[in-house]
Design an enzyme around this catalytic site. Structure first.
Site, PDB file in Angstrom:
ATOM      1  N   GLU A 142      46.789  39.423  27.328  1.00 43.94           N
ATOM      2  CA  GLU A 142      46.811  39.060  28.751  1.00 43.94           C
ATOM      3  C   GLU A 142      47.939  38.080  29.083  1.00 43.94           C
ATOM      4  O   GLU A 142      47.700  36.950  29.547  1.00 43.94           O
ATOM      5  CB  GLU A 142      45.461  38.487  29.176  1.00 43.94           C
ATOM      6  CG  GLU A 142      44.387  39.560  29.255  1.00 43.94           C
ATOM      7  CD  GLU A 142      43.119  39.119  29.962  1.00 43.94           C
ATOM      8  OE1 GLU A 142      42.907  37.910  30.108  1.00 43.94           O
ATOM      9  OE2 GLU A 142      42.335  39.985  30.369  1.00 43.94           O
ATOM     10  N   GLU A 300      39.897  46.305  27.626  1.00 48.34           N
ATOM     11  CA  GLU A 300      38.673  45.500  27.658  1.00 48.34           C
ATOM     12  C   GLU A 300      37.860  45.993  28.853  1.00 48.34           C
ATOM     13  O   GLU A 300      38.367  46.014  29.974  1.00 48.34           O
ATOM     14  CB  GLU A 300      38.990  44.014  27.854  1.00 48.34           C
ATOM     15  CG  GLU A 300      39.747  43.410  26.700  1.00 48.34           C
ATOM     16  CD  GLU A 300      40.014  41.910  26.875  1.00 48.34           C
ATOM     17  OE1 GLU A 300      39.355  41.269  27.718  1.00 48.34           O
ATOM     18  OE2 GLU A 300      40.885  41.395  26.164  1.00 48.34           O
TER      19      GLU A 300
HETATM   20  C1  GAL Z   1      39.825  38.590  28.986  1.00 50.86           C
HETATM   21  C2  GAL Z   1      40.466  38.165  27.677  1.00 50.86           C
HETATM   22  C3  GAL Z   1      39.462  38.192  26.554  1.00 50.86           C
HETATM   23  C4  GAL Z   1      38.217  37.485  26.964  1.00 50.86           C
HETATM   24  C5  GAL Z   1      37.666  38.166  28.192  1.00 50.86           C
HETATM   25  C6  GAL Z   1      36.356  37.599  28.657  1.00 50.86           C
HETATM   26  O1  GAL Z   1      40.511  38.111  30.082  1.00 50.86           O
HETATM   27  O2  GAL Z   1      41.541  39.004  27.333  1.00 50.86           O
HETATM   28  O3  GAL Z   1      40.008  37.604  25.416  1.00 50.86           O
HETATM   29  O4  GAL Z   1      38.527  36.153  27.186  1.00 50.86           O
HETATM   30  O5  GAL Z   1      38.596  38.036  29.208  1.00 50.86           O
HETATM   31  O6  GAL Z   1      36.434  36.307  29.031  1.00 50.86           O
END
Ligand code: GAL
Length: 646
Positions: A142, A300
């Site tokens: 990110e 994700e």
């Molecule tokens: C995303 C990040 C993850 C985790 C997730 C939930 O933004 O890439 O590593 O932090 O959020 O918080």
């Protein structure tokens, strides 16, 4: 289609690895993403490496036929690195090193950090270069645009400006630095926006360029890692997981350097009570697909209630785990990786829920996920199938930056009208591409170009040409306000788009929280908010008038014939139905097929390959919905997706 999970072997006792991998296999998981935060486990002390645990984990997944996405672990350098090389820590706006202790503190340009980052990336990629289980590389995690204020980054910023403008005189001219005695007379005076002032106090021309630099500089960091990966693993695809954040990187420039787009998708678990809010993540998904005009991955995906640094949100209600992932497939994802397999029991994110809760007992969400894996498997033949669209919405990175730098009026934000238009197209069951304003418009019969605030004459010309050739184009208020330097254009709005829309803006009023009615010729009335352009139709025909305030009776929206096509201009921000009305007319005028009578919250899209068309019909609401589609009654439970093959 593939379903994956984000997995953190470094968080768990080794004894769990086998159990987890076996359960993943049994559940139908086909991909795992590993190691984006694991640098301290891979290099516990400078120059001392331990890849043995990662070898073992990769071998374990590979033995089960589960593919691996490996990440470069550079988001979280180990503490020894910061201790020994304090300049590797970013510098804040106050000119001081930021406090470390969370993550992502690295300075993208610090020579020591880069040397050590290059080395770990090189070692990792050469170690696994022949490992067939490793199917893709993710760079860092990110990434954000570079807002580090250290000397090295300041130096790079000056270099960037030198390359763009050559001389300080040129910068002074471009930024109109004669305002507030801001003229530079030496390069030492050229600095990033230090201090604690709100960014809106700085010269907007300077701020837009600083954002562009910050984005370009983050891209240089990406390219540096990409080149190392490419050298060692020439045949493996490279990505980075992007998101919508405050300090955004220009998506189009970023991914033009990479093989595919991947996105972190966290749709809401609590639907808004206000029916006027656009909450569908279909918007973000269409935007992600539009970046490279190709299918993408979700790296994700929401798996549980979100929380940790914020109070915990609602858990995904029944149907959401399944429905939201299938929605991603419906809009062009080919692989959806869920964040995360297990909920952490330690660390700051222990309340950001994964698929398996702290109890370690698989429950409702897990079983729904298992169903999803089955559904995805049955859709395997659709991998790589296309979403064809005759409709485009244009996105402008510069306009989004410029809107953030100078908020236009209370509650107005750049993406809102893009979302309102997207919502209107969705309601009529047409596929939509969200593409860069700089992209080709070829093949689009309807082009919505809301809030092209930083105007580009080249875009104006191409929109005009598209309309001349029969396209319907839709422009809105705040189009044509700024030149490429983010200075106001001294000409009646919408300036470069005036001939296209056949109208000019006599006067405007940023009404903010107030609202006013607008009335169409057929008597339909809609609420309008935030902004009122008082339009002076020139060659255009007025189609709606204000029905209140001191501009009652003045034109609020207009329509212009442009040879074979039409240009609409909406001078205000309306309720959802206003956009539905205009979009429907635009589709009709350009001969694009659409479906009428789709209930609110039902999203219909299609994917096609080799003349096979598949319909995705999604109930993106928490209520059961029954409706007629193609002569049959369909009933969909909350968040249910029906997939119909033609
Ligand atoms: C995303 C990040 C993850 C985790 C997730 C939930 O933004 O890439 O590593 O932090 O959020 O918080």
């Amino acid at each position: 289609m593939k379903i994956g999970v984000d997995y953190y072997p470094e968080h768990w006792d080794k004894a769990l690895w086998e159990e987890d991998a076996s359960l993943m296999k049994k559940t139908g998981v086909s991909v795992v993403r590993l190691a984006e935060f694991a640098w301290s486990r891979l290099e516990p002390r400078e120059g001392e490496f331990d890849f043995s645990w990662l070898d073992e984990v990769i071998e374990l997944f590979s033995s089960k036929g589960i593919e691996v996405v490996l990440c470069t672990p550079t988001n979280c350098p180990p503490l020894w690195l910061y201790e020994k090389y304090p300049n590797a820590v970013q510098t804040g706006r106050d000119g001081r090193k930021i406090a470390i202790g969370i993550r992502g503190h690295r300075c993208y340009n610090d020579p020591d950090f880069l040397r050590l980052a290059d080395r770990i990336v090189d070692l990792l990629t050469s170690r696994y270069k022949d490992n067939k289980a490793v199917v893709a590389w993710q760079i860092d995690n990110e990434l954000e645009a570079n807002f580090c204020f250290c000397e090295t980054c300041t130096g790079r910023y000056r270099e960037w400006l030198k390359e763009k403008y050559q001389t300080l005189e040129n910068i002074n001219k471009a930024y109109k630095n004669n305002v507030w005695s801001g003229e530079y007379s030496s390069w030492n005076q050229v600095n990033p926006p230090f201090g604690s002032y709100n960014y809106a106090w700085f010269n907007p021309a300077y701020m837009l360029d600083f954002n562009r630099f910050a984005s370009d500089d983050a891209i240089e960091y990406i390219k540096r890692q990409r080149d190392i990966i490419r050298k060692n693993c020439p045949d493996v695809k490279i990505t980075t997981n992007t998101w919508f954040c405050e300090k955004m990187i220009d998506f189009y420039r970023e991914f033009s350097e990479l093989d595919f787009v991947s996105y972190d998708n966290y749709p809401t678990t609590k639907l808004p009570e206000n029916p006027e809010e656009c909450y569908s993540h279909a918007f973000h998904l269409d935007l992600m697909r539009g970046i490279k005009k190709q299918n993408f991955w979700v790296m994700e995906q929401l798996s549980g209630g979100m929380g940790s640094w914020a109070p915990m949100s609602r858990m995904p209600s029944p149907g959401m785990i399944n429905g939201y992932s299938l929605q991603a497939f419906a809009h062009g994802a080919d692989t959806v990786v869920h964040f995360r397999w297990r909920t952490a029991v330690g660390g700051a994110e222990m309340h950001w829920h994964g698929l398996i809760d702290h109890s370690n007992v698989p429950s409702r969400r897990f079983f729904e996920f298992k169903e999803l894996c089955k559904t995805a498997k049955a859709l395997e033949d659709l991998r790589g199938s296309e979403i064809k669209s005759e409709v485009a919405i244009l996105y402008s990175a510069d306009s989004e930056y410029a809107f953030k730098i100078q908020p236009q009026t209370d509650t107005m934000y750049y993406l809102e009208q893009l979302k309102l238009l997207h919502n209107a197209f969705l309601k009529l069951g047409v596929n939509v591409d969200i593409v860069s304003e700089k992209d080709s418009f070829e093949g689009y019969k309807v082009i919505a170009a809301p809030e092209l605030y930083v105007a580009d004459e080249f875009v104006a010309k191409r929109l005009y040409a598209a309309a001349e050739n029969g396209a319907s184009v839709i422009l809105t208020n705040r189009c044509g306000v700024k030149d490429n330097h983010n200075n106001c254009i001294m000409s009646p709005l919408p300036t470069v788009f005036r001939t296209l829309v056949g109208a000019s803006v006599e006067e405007y009023d940023p009404i903010g929280y107030d609202s006013v009615d607008i009335r169409f010729a057929d008597g339909e009335v809609f609420k309008a908010k935030q902004w009122c352009d008082i339009i002076n139709p020139e060659t255009a025909e007025p189609i709606a008038f204000y029905d209140g305030d001191y501009f009652k009776g003045k034109c609020a929206a207009a329509k212009n014939n442009v040879k074979k096509g039409t240009a609409f201009y909406i001078g205000t921000v309306g309720e959802k139905k206003l956009y539905q009305k205009i979009v429907k007319e635009a589709l009709e005028l350009s001969g694009v097929d659409f479906i009428e009578g789709i209930p609110d919250g039902i999203e219909i899209t299609t994917r096609e390959s080799q003349n096979k068309k598949v319909w995705f019909i999604f109930n993106n609401t928490d209520k059961e919905k029954s409706f007629e589609l193609f002569g049959k009654t369909l009933t969909l439970k909350p968040f249910e997706m029906k997939i119909q093959r033609a």
